[in-house]
Design a protein around this motif. Structure first.
Motif, mmCIF file in Angstrom:
data_model
loop_
_atom_site.group_PDB
_atom_site.id
_atom_site.type_symbol
_atom_site.label_atom_id
_atom_site.label_comp_id
_atom_site.label_asym_id
_atom_site.label_seq_id
_atom_site.Cartn_x
_atom_site.Cartn_y
_atom_site.Cartn_z
ATOM 1 N N MET A 1 27.255 36.256 60.250
ATOM 2 C CA MET A 1 27.522 35.089 59.441
ATOM 3 C C MET A 1 28.346 34.121 60.287
ATOM 4 N N LYS A 2 27.917 32.878 60.259
ATOM 5 C CA LYS A 2 28.629 31.834 60.977
ATOM 6 C C LYS A 2 29.039 30.768 59.965
ATOM 7 N N VAL A 3 30.345 30.520 59.846
ATOM 8 C CA VAL A 3 30.877 29.562 58.884
ATOM 9 C C VAL A 3 31.464 28.384 59.658
ATOM 10 N N ASP A 4 30.985 27.172 59.354
ATOM 11 C CA ASP A 4 31.444 25.971 60.048
ATOM 12 C C ASP A 4 31.634 24.827 59.064
ATOM 13 N N VAL A 5 32.513 23.910 59.431
ATOM 14 C CA VAL A 5 32.633 22.670 58.683
ATOM 15 C C VAL A 5 31.437 21.816 59.087
ATOM 16 N N ASP A 6 30.604 21.456 58.117
ATOM 17 C CA ASP A 6 29.410 20.659 58.387
ATOM 18 C C ASP A 6 29.760 19.179 58.382
ATOM 19 N N THR A 7 30.350 18.707 57.275
ATOM 20 C CA THR A 7 30.732 17.296 57.181
ATOM 21 C C THR A 7 32.045 17.146 56.423
ATOM 22 N N VAL A 8 32.759 16.090 56.762
ATOM 23 C CA VAL A 8 33.961 15.670 56.041
ATOM 24 C C VAL A 8 33.860 14.160 55.919
ATOM 25 N N ASP A 9 33.644 13.689 54.706
ATOM 26 C CA ASP A 9 33.513 12.252 54.470
ATOM 27 C C ASP A 9 34.699 11.775 53.644
ATOM 28 N N GLU A 10 35.453 10.846 54.199
ATOM 29 C CA GLU A 10 36.624 10.328 53.503
ATOM 30 C C GLU A 10 36.212 9.258 52.499
ATOM 31 N N ARG A 12 38.051 6.849 48.980
ATOM 32 C CA ARG A 12 39.327 6.277 48.522
ATOM 33 C C ARG A 12 40.250 7.342 47.938
ATOM 34 N N ASN A 13 39.676 8.340 47.287
ATOM 35 C CA ASN A 13 40.479 9.328 46.566
ATOM 36 C C ASN A 13 40.583 10.680 47.256
ATOM 37 N N GLY A 14 40.011 10.833 48.431
ATOM 38 C CA GLY A 14 40.071 12.125 49.091
ATOM 39 C C GLY A 14 38.954 12.325 50.088
ATOM 40 N N TRP A 15 38.448 13.553 50.164
ATOM 41 C CA TRP A 15 37.420 13.907 51.119
ATOM 42 C C TRP A 15 36.335 14.737 50.452
ATOM 43 N N GLN A 16 35.098 14.407 50.762
ATOM 44 C CA GLN A 16 33.957 15.223 50.371
ATOM 45 C C GLN A 16 33.691 16.155 51.548
ATOM 46 N N VAL A 17 33.742 17.457 51.300
ATOM 47 C CA VAL A 17 33.643 18.450 52.366
ATOM 48 C C VAL A 17 32.407 19.312 52.145
ATOM 49 N N CYS A 18 31.698 19.583 53.232
ATOM 50 C CA CYS A 18 30.566 20.502 53.196
ATOM 51 C C CYS A 18 30.790 21.568 54.262
ATOM 52 N N ILE A 19 30.790 22.825 53.826
ATOM 53 C CA ILE A 19 30.920 23.968 54.721
ATOM 54 C C ILE A 19 29.558 24.641 54.796
ATOM 55 N N SER A 20 29.053 24.855 56.011
ATOM 56 C CA SER A 20 27.754 25.515 56.166
ATOM 57 C C SER A 20 27.960 26.967 56.571
ATOM 58 N N VAL A 21 27.093 27.808 56.037
ATOM 59 C CA VAL A 21 27.109 29.233 56.353
ATOM 60 C C VAL A 21 25.717 29.606 56.827
ATOM 61 N N ASP A 22 25.627 30.067 58.062
ATOM 62 C CA ASP A 22 24.361 30.501 58.629
ATOM 63 C C ASP A 22 24.329 32.024 58.546
ATOM 64 N N LEU A 23 23.392 32.535 57.754
ATOM 65 C CA LEU A 23 23.278 33.981 57.542
ATOM 66 C C LEU A 23 22.238 34.583 58.480
ATOM 67 N N ALA A 74 41.522 26.718 55.481
ATOM 68 C CA ALA A 74 41.660 27.532 54.266
ATOM 69 C C ALA A 74 40.355 27.565 53.475
ATOM 70 N N ILE A 75 39.659 26.444 53.411
ATOM 71 C CA ILE A 75 38.385 26.391 52.687
ATOM 72 C C ILE A 75 37.348 27.272 53.383
ATOM 73 N N LYS A 76 37.329 27.248 54.711
ATOM 74 C CA LYS A 76 36.399 28.106 55.447
ATOM 75 C C LYS A 76 36.647 29.581 55.131
ATOM 76 N N PHE A 77 37.916 29.992 55.072
ATOM 77 C CA PHE A 77 38.236 31.380 54.726
ATOM 78 C C PHE A 77 37.790 31.699 53.302
ATOM 79 N N GLU A 78 37.984 30.754 52.386
ATOM 80 C CA GLU A 78 37.574 30.958 50.996
ATOM 81 C C GLU A 78 36.055 31.109 50.897
#
Length: 88
Positions: A1-10, A12-23, A74-78
């Motif tokens: 399993m490979k866990v990576d941050v795919d995208t982080v888009d800022e 006005r109110n925060g960040w939209q985060v996408c974490i990808s998991v390659d199984l 922390a999100i990647k660990f979660e």
């Protein structure tokens, strides 16, 4: 399993985060897809052997003194914890 941050888009109110998991093919064969919907706090999309965990980090949340990099770690660990729970 490979866990990576795919995208982080800022925004006005925060960040939209996408974490990808390659199984691996073995992990994919053990994936309990029926349980994916039970995971809260993330929208999860599956494309082939990849899972994409999407979430929003609101700047109004009390993150104390954590940097964005620390939050992403922390999100990647979660996410890794959740994926391990989905593997039967």
């Amino acid at each position: 399993m490979k866990v990576d941050v795919d995208t982080v888009d800022e925004s006005r109110n925060g960040w939209q985060v996408c974490i990808s998991v390659d199984l691996s093919s073995e992990e994919l064969s053990r994936l309990n897809t029926d349980s994916i919907a039970m995971i809260e706090d993330f929208t999860i999309d599956q494309k082939d052997s990849n899972l994409f965990f999407n979430c929003f980090l609101n700047t109004a949340e009390p993150w104390e003194d954590e940097t964005l990099e620390e939050l992403l770690k922390a999100i990647k660990f979660e996410v890794e914890y959740y994926v391990n729970a989905l593997l039967e």
